[in-house]
Design an enzyme around this catalytic site. Sequence first.
Site, PDB file in Angstrom:
ATOM      1  N   ASP A  16       9.751 -17.970   3.806  1.00 56.51           N
ATOM      2  CA  ASP A  16      10.326 -18.738   4.921  1.00 56.51           C
ATOM      3  C   ASP A  16      11.840 -18.845   4.774  1.00 56.51           C
ATOM      4  OD1 ASP A  16       7.771 -19.018   5.724  1.00 56.51           O
ATOM      5  OD2 ASP A  16       7.683 -21.204   5.641  1.00 56.51           O
ATOM      6  N   ARG A  70      -5.235   1.366   4.346  1.00 53.09           N
ATOM      7  CA  ARG A  70      -4.147   1.913   5.172  1.00 53.09           C
ATOM      8  C   ARG A  70      -4.257   1.273   6.540  1.00 53.09           C
ATOM      9  NH1 ARG A  70      -6.116   6.574   6.234  1.00 53.09           N
ATOM     10  NH2 ARG A  70      -4.258   7.300   7.313  1.00 53.09           N
ATOM     11  N   CYS A  71      -3.118   0.900   7.106  1.00 47.54           N
ATOM     12  CA  CYS A  71      -3.179   0.253   8.422  1.00 47.54           C
ATOM     13  C   CYS A  71      -3.810   1.188   9.434  1.00 47.54           C
ATOM     14  CB  CYS A  71      -1.792  -0.157   8.872  1.00 47.54           C
ATOM     15  SG  CYS A  71      -0.647   1.206   8.932  1.00 47.54           S
ATOM     16  N   THR A  72      -3.590   2.494   9.265  1.00 49.19           N
ATOM     17  CA  THR A  72      -4.109   3.463  10.231  1.00 49.19           C
ATOM     18  C   THR A  72      -5.471   4.037   9.832  1.00 49.19           C
ATOM     19  OG1 THR A  72      -2.845   5.103   9.057  1.00 49.19           O
ATOM     20  CG2 THR A  72      -1.869   4.287  11.093  1.00 49.19           C
ATOM     21  N   ARG A  84      -0.176   7.917  10.669  1.00 50.52           N
ATOM     22  CA  ARG A  84       1.215   7.633  11.082  1.00 50.52           C
ATOM     23  C   ARG A  84       2.038   8.908  11.281  1.00 50.52           C
ATOM     24  NH1 ARG A  84       5.254   5.424   6.864  1.00 50.52           N
ATOM     25  NH2 ARG A  84       3.381   5.704   5.616  1.00 50.52           N
ATOM     26  N   GLU A 104       5.325  -3.816  11.904  1.00 46.65           N
ATOM     27  CA  GLU A 104       4.142  -2.957  11.907  1.00 46.65           C
ATOM     28  C   GLU A 104       3.073  -3.731  11.166  1.00 46.65           C
ATOM     29  OE1 GLU A 104       4.051  -0.503  13.782  1.00 46.65           O
ATOM     30  OE2 GLU A 104       6.127   0.092  14.045  1.00 46.65           O
ATOM     31  N   ASN A 155       0.781  -1.242   0.000  1.00 43.58           N
ATOM     32  CA  ASN A 155       0.000   0.000   0.000  1.00 43.58           C
ATOM     33  C   ASN A 155       0.813   1.293   0.000  1.00 43.58           C
ATOM     34  OD1 ASN A 155       0.775  -0.406   2.642  1.00 43.58           O
ATOM     35  ND2 ASN A 155      -1.134   0.327   3.520  1.00 43.58           N
ATOM     36  N   TYR A 156       2.063   1.212   0.451  1.00 43.45           N
ATOM     37  CA  TYR A 156       2.992   2.354   0.330  1.00 43.45           C
ATOM     38  C   TYR A 156       4.285   1.780  -0.238  1.00 43.45           C
ATOM     39  CZ  TYR A 156       0.300   5.750   3.153  1.00 43.45           C
ATOM     40  OH  TYR A 156      -0.642   6.638   3.638  1.00 43.45           O
ATOM     41  N   LYS A 175      12.866  -6.965   0.225  1.00 45.10           N
ATOM     42  CA  LYS A 175      11.910  -7.839  -0.452  1.00 45.10           C
ATOM     43  C   LYS A 175      10.590  -7.072  -0.531  1.00 45.10           C
ATOM     44  CE  LYS A 175       8.450 -10.809  -0.495  1.00 45.10           C
ATOM     45  NZ  LYS A 175       7.827 -10.250  -1.604  1.00 45.10           N
ATOM     46  N   GLU A 211     -10.301  -6.530  10.256  1.00 39.03           N
ATOM     47  CA  GLU A 211      -9.771  -5.420   9.453  1.00 39.03           C
ATOM     48  C   GLU A 211     -10.155  -5.657   7.993  1.00 39.03           C
ATOM     49  OE1 GLU A 211      -5.524  -5.582   8.652  1.00 39.03           O
ATOM     50  OE2 GLU A 211      -5.390  -3.409   8.845  1.00 39.03           O
TER      51      GLU A 211
HETATM   52  P1  NAP Z   1       1.023  -9.063   3.479  1.00 43.12           P
HETATM   53  O1  NAP Z   1       0.237  -9.922   2.601  1.00 43.12           O
HETATM   54  O2  NAP Z   1       1.296  -9.521   4.860  1.00 43.12           O
HETATM   55  O3  NAP Z   1       2.394  -8.786   2.711  1.00 43.12           O
HETATM   56  C1  NAP Z   1       3.390  -7.958   3.250  1.00 43.12           C
HETATM   57  C2  NAP Z   1       4.743  -8.393   2.741  1.00 43.12           C
HETATM   58  O4  NAP Z   1       5.055  -9.687   3.265  1.00 43.12           O
HETATM   59  C3  NAP Z   1       4.819  -8.551   1.219  1.00 43.12           C
HETATM   60  O5  NAP Z   1       6.099  -8.176   0.793  1.00 43.12           O
HETATM   61  C4  NAP Z   1       4.622 -10.038   1.021  1.00 43.12           C
HETATM   62  O6  NAP Z   1       5.150 -10.532  -0.184  1.00 43.12           O
HETATM   63  C5  NAP Z   1       5.414 -10.561   2.205  1.00 43.12           C
HETATM   64  N1  NAP Z   1       5.115 -11.929   2.594  1.00 43.12           N
HETATM   65  C6  NAP Z   1       3.999 -12.658   2.369  1.00 43.12           C
HETATM   66  N2  NAP Z   1       4.129 -13.895   2.921  1.00 43.12           N
HETATM   67  C7  NAP Z   1       5.356 -13.933   3.500  1.00 43.12           C
HETATM   68  C8  NAP Z   1       6.074 -14.912   4.233  1.00 43.12           C
HETATM   69  N3  NAP Z   1       5.583 -16.123   4.490  1.00 43.12           N
HETATM   70  N4  NAP Z   1       7.303 -14.608   4.683  1.00 43.12           N
HETATM   71  C9  NAP Z   1       7.837 -13.385   4.446  1.00 43.12           C
HETATM   72  N5  NAP Z   1       7.211 -12.422   3.754  1.00 43.12           N
HETATM   73  C10 NAP Z   1       5.982 -12.681   3.298  1.00 43.12           C
HETATM   74  O7  NAP Z   1       0.373  -7.598   3.621  1.00 43.12           O
HETATM   75  P2  NAP Z   1      -0.153  -6.633   2.466  1.00 43.12           P
HETATM   76  O8  NAP Z   1      -1.375  -7.232   1.878  1.00 43.12           O
HETATM   77  O9  NAP Z   1       0.955  -6.235   1.562  1.00 43.12           O
HETATM   78  O10 NAP Z   1      -0.557  -5.348   3.318  1.00 43.12           O
HETATM   79  C11 NAP Z   1      -1.771  -5.256   3.993  1.00 43.12           C
HETATM   80  C12 NAP Z   1      -1.624  -5.532   5.470  1.00 43.12           C
HETATM   81  O11 NAP Z   1      -0.490  -4.847   5.968  1.00 43.12           O
HETATM   82  C13 NAP Z   1      -2.786  -5.032   6.294  1.00 43.12           C
HETATM   83  O12 NAP Z   1      -3.072  -5.971   7.290  1.00 43.12           O
HETATM   84  C14 NAP Z   1      -2.261  -3.752   6.916  1.00 43.12           C
HETATM   85  O13 NAP Z   1      -2.900  -3.385   8.102  1.00 43.12           O
HETATM   86  C15 NAP Z   1      -0.838  -4.084   7.114  1.00 43.12           C
HETATM   87  N6  NAP Z   1      -0.037  -2.860   7.125  1.00 43.12           N
HETATM   88  C16 NAP Z   1       0.413  -2.421   8.318  1.00 43.12           C
HETATM   89  C17 NAP Z   1       1.136  -1.240   8.386  1.00 43.12           C
HETATM   90  C18 NAP Z   1       1.631  -0.702   9.697  1.00 43.12           C
HETATM   91  O14 NAP Z   1       2.501   0.169   9.662  1.00 43.12           O
HETATM   92  N7  NAP Z   1       1.137  -1.155  10.834  1.00 43.12           N
HETATM   93  C19 NAP Z   1       1.405  -0.524   7.228  1.00 43.12           C
HETATM   94  C20 NAP Z   1       0.928  -1.021   6.019  1.00 43.12           C
HETATM   95  C21 NAP Z   1       0.210  -2.200   5.984  1.00 43.12           C
HETATM   96  P3  NAP Z   1       4.157 -10.906  -1.414  1.00 43.12           P
HETATM   97  O15 NAP Z   1       3.543  -9.634  -1.850  1.00 43.12           O
HETATM   98  O16 NAP Z   1       5.081 -11.499  -2.392  1.00 43.12           O
HETATM   99  O17 NAP Z   1       3.162 -11.879  -0.874  1.00 43.12           O
HETATM  100  O1  G3P Z   2      -0.692   1.563   5.995  1.00 40.19           O
HETATM  101  C1  G3P Z   2       0.489   2.289   6.112  1.00 40.19           C
HETATM  102  C2  G3P Z   2       0.561   2.968   7.425  1.00 40.19           C
HETATM  103  O2  G3P Z   2       1.863   3.109   7.845  1.00 40.19           O
HETATM  104  C3  G3P Z   2      -0.261   4.232   7.436  1.00 40.19           C
HETATM  105  O3  G3P Z   2       0.377   5.385   7.086  1.00 40.19           O
HETATM  106  O4  G3P Z   2       0.473   7.791   6.685  1.00 40.19           O
HETATM  107  O5  G3P Z   2      -1.465   6.478   5.839  1.00 40.19           O
HETATM  108  O6  G3P Z   2      -1.209   6.906   8.265  1.00 40.19           O
HETATM  109  P1  G3P Z   2      -0.505   6.713   6.961  1.00 40.19           P
END
Ligand code: NAP
Ligand code: G3P
Length: 490
Positions: free
Chosen positions: A224, A292-294, A447, A259, A163-164, A186, A387
């Site tokens: 993994d 967005r996570c937030t 954030r 995060e 997402n970013y 990665k 979520e």
């Molecule tokens: P995601 O599916 O967990 O993927 C995140 C990253 O992890 C990608 O690079 C993905 O690669 C990789 N990945 C997937 N399976 C993995 C494994 N087994 N081992 C290591 N890496 C692995 O998340 P997303 O869909 O990109 O993002 C959405 C989620 O992220 C939401 O839950 C959101 O709340 C959270 N998020 C949190 C924050 C924060 O700051 N708290 C910020 C942004 C997003 P692939 O794309 O190749 O699968």
């Molecule tokens: O989902 C990404 C997280 O870090 C949120 O950032 O700036 O949209 O609050 P922001």
Amino acid sequence: MLDKMRDDENHYKNLVDGKWIDGNDNKTITIYSPIDGSELGSVPAMASEDVDLAIETAKQAQRHWRNVTIDEKAEILYKTAKILLTQKEELTDLMMKEIAKDRKSCASEIERTADFIRFTADTAKNISGESIPGDSFPGVKTNKISMVKREPLGVILAISPFNYPVNLAASKIAPGLMAGNSIVLKPASQGSLCGLYLARVFQEAGVPAGVLNTVTGRGSEIGDYITTHRGINFINFTGSTEVGKHISEITSMVPLLMELGGKDAAIILKDADLDLAATNIVAGGYSYSGQRCTAVKRILVIDEVADTLVEKIVSKMETLKVGNPLEQDVDIVPLISEKAADFVCELIDDAKEKGAKLLVGGTREGNLIAPTLFDNVTTDMRIAWEEPFGPVLPIIRVKSKDEAIQIANDSEYGLQSAVFTSNINEAFYVANRLEVGTVQVNNKTERGPDHFPFLGVKSSGIGTQGIRYSIESMSRPKATVINLYEQGED
Ligand code: NAP
Ligand code: G3P
């Protein structure tokens, strides 16, 4: 820059040891646009021996990089920020197509990233060590002093989400580099074109060969292997709670900064400015379709003011523009994948079946989900807890601030919460009781600014980000204790 990065067939490569290379077995992943399914290009699907090479290269390069002066490292970062801004138009176009983000938000992500990189260099230049006199501890003589400086950790594995794709990669790379580490990035597969673009910018700015390397490939296939690799000294991960938990289960003795997901609540008290609250809820809940996570992900409102608040939110939602970001300036865009849209629809159906009142939206066209608002959501509904990462907001009416706090805290997540009130005592009453990393008073959850600490508790994360916090997380104290002896003393 794109012309230098891809071949005639729109194939992009990985940066390893300063060279742009394919994986050993030449397997690739095709990247399609979530907007219209058009093919944007392909990236290598790196295999285990490619991962070995990237990590070994990073390890060797770090031995030299750690000794490059802070000032020289900072100059490279300043140049990176400058180049990034000169490439804003091109990168905005790529990002819009790859992750279906609207033009304005893509451009502001790039500008924010340039600011982040510059501020990181400035901050690192101003981090100093400390010297601790021994005699402040009982029984220690005056002749001991501990000189504490910060040391890099080694090779950082940076895993970024879709997402970013620029900002959340750079916010790991820049502080990691300034702390003297080398990096293996990665990127999310959907987002990897932007991730590789960013790596190219760092390279053009002068990051030496091997100090920044990239590894593309499906997380489900190489995840993994890469996260348990012996050459990795620290994992900086942003993504879903599911994947984050998995990584923390299979790794051992490697520090983690994570995060993860969130279910940020906006709590609206009786004395809140309801216009302000409604504006923040709509902006916080629906921008980039709630991906967005937030994002504000639930509204907990005191019964007495709920009807008025609902009216204001509904009226502000009418101004949201829905559609294709390539054709017009929009707020609501197609979700990142069909799977993501299916999941959001499951939550919508569950809420409808269990009797929530659908006030706005609830419809779907391909992966484009209309901004959706439910009233009278109850705690037996999935949308109260899960979520969606989509444009759906539940309103839960509560009788008191304590009930709001309890429902907010019953969540498995603990990223942020917002409280809307005009009484500072009430604000602190609520803020002090919420189990989250940050409480926003009279503002949406978010954030930035990026030098503030950013963290999640419970299933929302481990460790703290934010410019200085990130540099500190990716370095450790190293103490040298000076023992002074007077002449003639043994
Ligand atoms: P995601 O599916 O967990 O993927 C995140 C990253 O992890 C990608 O690079 C993905 O690669 C990789 N990945 C997937 N399976 C993995 C494994 N087994 N081992 C290591 N890496 C692995 O998340 P997303 O869909 O990109 O993002 C959405 C989620 O992220 C939401 O839950 C959101 O709340 C959270 N998020 C949190 C924050 C924060 O700051 N708290 C910020 C942004 C997003 P692939 O794309 O190749 O699968
Ligand atoms: O989902 C990404 C997280 O870090 C949120 O950032 O700036 O949209 O609050 P922001």
